[in-house]
Write a protein that holds these residues in place. Structure first.
Motif, short mmCIF file in Angstrom:
data_model
loop_
_atom_site.label_atom_id
_atom_site.label_comp_id
_atom_site.label_asym_id
_atom_site.label_seq_id
_atom_site.Cartn_x
_atom_site.Cartn_y
_atom_site.Cartn_z
N VAL A 37 -3.19 5.82 2.12
CA VAL A 37 -1.77 5.87 2.48
C VAL A 37 -1.02 6.57 1.35
CG1 VAL A 37 0.30 4.55 3.09
CG2 VAL A 37 -1.97 3.65 3.68
N SER A 38 -0.91 5.92 0.18
CA SER A 38 -0.33 6.54 -1.02
C SER A 38 -0.65 5.63 -2.20
CB SER A 38 1.18 6.73 -0.87
OG SER A 38 1.84 5.50 -0.97
N GLU A 39 -0.50 6.16 -3.42
CA GLU A 39 -0.89 5.40 -4.61
C GLU A 39 -2.26 4.76 -4.41
OE1 GLU A 39 0.59 5.24 -7.53
OE2 GLU A 39 2.44 6.29 -7.07
N ASP A 40 -2.36 3.44 -4.62
CA ASP A 40 -3.69 2.84 -4.43
C ASP A 40 -3.77 2.06 -3.11
OD1 ASP A 40 -2.04 0.78 -5.06
OD2 ASP A 40 -3.35 -0.12 -6.57
N GLU A 41 -2.91 2.46 -2.16
CA GLU A 41 -2.88 1.74 -0.88
C GLU A 41 -3.70 2.48 0.19
OE1 GLU A 41 0.33 0.31 2.51
OE2 GLU A 41 1.03 1.43 0.77
N TYR A 42 -4.46 1.70 0.93
CA TYR A 42 -5.26 2.26 2.02
C TYR A 42 -4.91 1.58 3.34
CZ TYR A 42 -8.12 4.76 -1.31
OH TYR A 42 -8.54 5.63 -2.28
N TYR A 43 -5.02 2.30 4.44
CA TYR A 43 -4.86 1.66 5.75
C TYR A 43 -5.99 0.66 5.94
CZ TYR A 43 -1.53 5.31 7.00
OH TYR A 43 -0.45 6.14 7.03
N MET A 44 -5.70 -0.36 6.70
CA MET A 44 -6.74 -1.33 7.05
C MET A 44 -7.92 -0.56 7.64
SD MET A 44 -7.02 -4.71 7.30
CE MET A 44 -5.94 -5.84 8.16
#
Ligand code: MN
Length: 420
Positions: free
Chosen positions: A33-40
């Motif tokens: 998604v962005s930075e260290d975030e991911y979609y489930m």
């Protein structure tokens, strides 16, 4: 899920593959998604179907180039430091136990193995999952790998694994029916919880929250699609999922929702009177939709197509819509009913199927969801059940989710009294 049934599915796939072929099916990778975030993470459904594993960075490899078909599962090797942060990986033994695949190796060895095969044996065709929903969609993980493969090995013909697996996925085995039935039962309990609390002044998102709380509490990993809770006029919008409005006295609340049970889905719609009692007009419209819903459950059987069922549904709705004074000609029905009566249901809510005109066969699970949407009267009604096609008809998997107006009114009234 029994490994015997999983093996049966893989054997059926191998049987349909051309001789001289391999199948390369990736489980997929998390999307950023962005930075260290991911979609489930959502595992590739066809990989799940053939292994019952829902982890990323794996490959199922089926080899039909020799006399004997072989199957190999490639998994990620555990890294103790990463595990500290992100949780345990599957071990080879665990992967073998879930999938029933005897030959499990680490994924680092996959590319070398394939390269070796490409130089030493004759791979005529390579099957990848090449499904895409819309031409403008971003290519998914399996697609991208297929393109890379094709570029490096232009002499190997690319084939679409989805055509084979999609066809097989249309009829469910006993394990799948069990999971769908479990999902349906969680949905029943979620809807009953909503009916118990529903009253004027409740917000649509509160109805959604009660439903989703209940299924999570029961152990579901979540809804099988974004919950639709549309009151009054909002119920006439087919994919309304903002759910921000207040449910008003005298309005209906349309709830189209589902639950997942170990990856398999339910998809149910019920329409309830917010204050616990249908008006005469609402009940009249409701009964037309109910008649269409019951009619489909009565006639659905092997050999029919979804298109034929929809034609039958339209006949009942058109007749009713004339009585209700909504239309004069059958052709006008599309103003009040604009979708199909059903779709396949399974690992996907709109489950894999080859095309609408293909005949139903025993084991197919389909939805039965007629509706009437009258904007000018703020009446949106849909009743949706999940049907399992049997040898000579169908079984309503959601038969225990009450749907008759009297049953709904009695259920809501009983609960009101109980609260005093
Ligand atoms: Mn549906």
């Amino acid at each position: 899920m029994s490994t015997k049934n999983l093996k049966k599915r893989r054997d059926a796939v191998a049987k349909m593959m051309d001789a001289g072929s391999v199948m390369i099916l990736y489980s997929g990778k998390e999307v950023h998604v962005s930075e260290d975030e991911y979609y489930m993470f959502e595992v590739n459904k066809n990989f799940r179907y053939l292994t019952d594993i829902d982890r990323d960075n794996m490959v199922l490899f089926i080899d039909k180039t020799g006399k004997k078909v072989t199957e190999t599962l490639f998994i990620e090797e555990a890294d103790p430091l990463m595990e500290k942060w992100y949780g345990k990986k599957l071990t080879k033994d665990e992967a073998k136990e879930i999938s029933g695949i005897e030959d499990v190796r680490f994924i680092d060895s996959f590319d070398n193995m394939l390269a070796r095969m490409l130089t030493t044996c004759c791979i005529k065709n390579a099957y990848f999952d090449l499904y895409h929903h819309d031409a403008s969609d971003e290519l998914d993980f399996n697609h991208k790998r297929a393109m890379e493969f094709h570029k490096k090995n232009p002499a190997v013909v690319l084939k679409n694994a989805y055509e084979i697996i999609g066809y097989l996925r249309m009829s469910k085995d006993a394990d799948e029916v069990k999971r769908i039935s479990h999902a349906v039962d969680m949905t029943r309990q979620g809807l009953e919880a909503v009916m118990k609390e529903l009253k004027p002044g409740m917000y649509e998102y509160q109805a959604q929250a009660i439903y989703e709380y209940t299924i999570h509490y029961l152990g579901s990993s979540g809804p099988s699609f974004p919950t639709i809770a549309g009151s009054g006029y909002n119920g006439t919008m087919l994919h309304y999922e903002t759910n921000r409005c207040e449910c008003k006295d005298g309005d209906l609340l349309l709830l189209d929702l589902g639950s997942k049970a170990d990856g398999w889905c339910s998809d149910i719609t019920r329409t309830y009177p917010v204050n616990g009692k249908f008006t005469k007009r609402q009940k009249d419209v409701y009964n037309v939709v109910l008649e269409a819903n019951q009619h489909i459950a009565k006639i659905a059987k092997p050999g029919m197509t979804l298109r034929e069922l929809n034609d039958e549904c339209k006949k009942v709705l058109a007749k009713g819509a004339k009585k209700l004074g909504l239309i004069k000609e059958d052709s006008e029905l599309s103003k009040y009913y604009m979708h199909g009566v059903g779709h396949h249901l399974g690992l996907d809510v709109h489950d894999a199927s080859t095309y609408e005109g293909v005949k139903l066969r025993p084991g197919c699970v389909i939805t039965d969801e007629p509706g009437l949407y009258i904007d000018e009267e703020c009446i949106g009604i849909r009743i949706e059940d999940d049907l399992l096609i049997t040898e000579d008809g169908c079984k309503v998997l959601s038969k225990d989710i009450i749907r008759k107006p009297d049953e709904i009114e009695a259920f809501m009234a009983k609960n009101k009294k109980g609260k005093k």
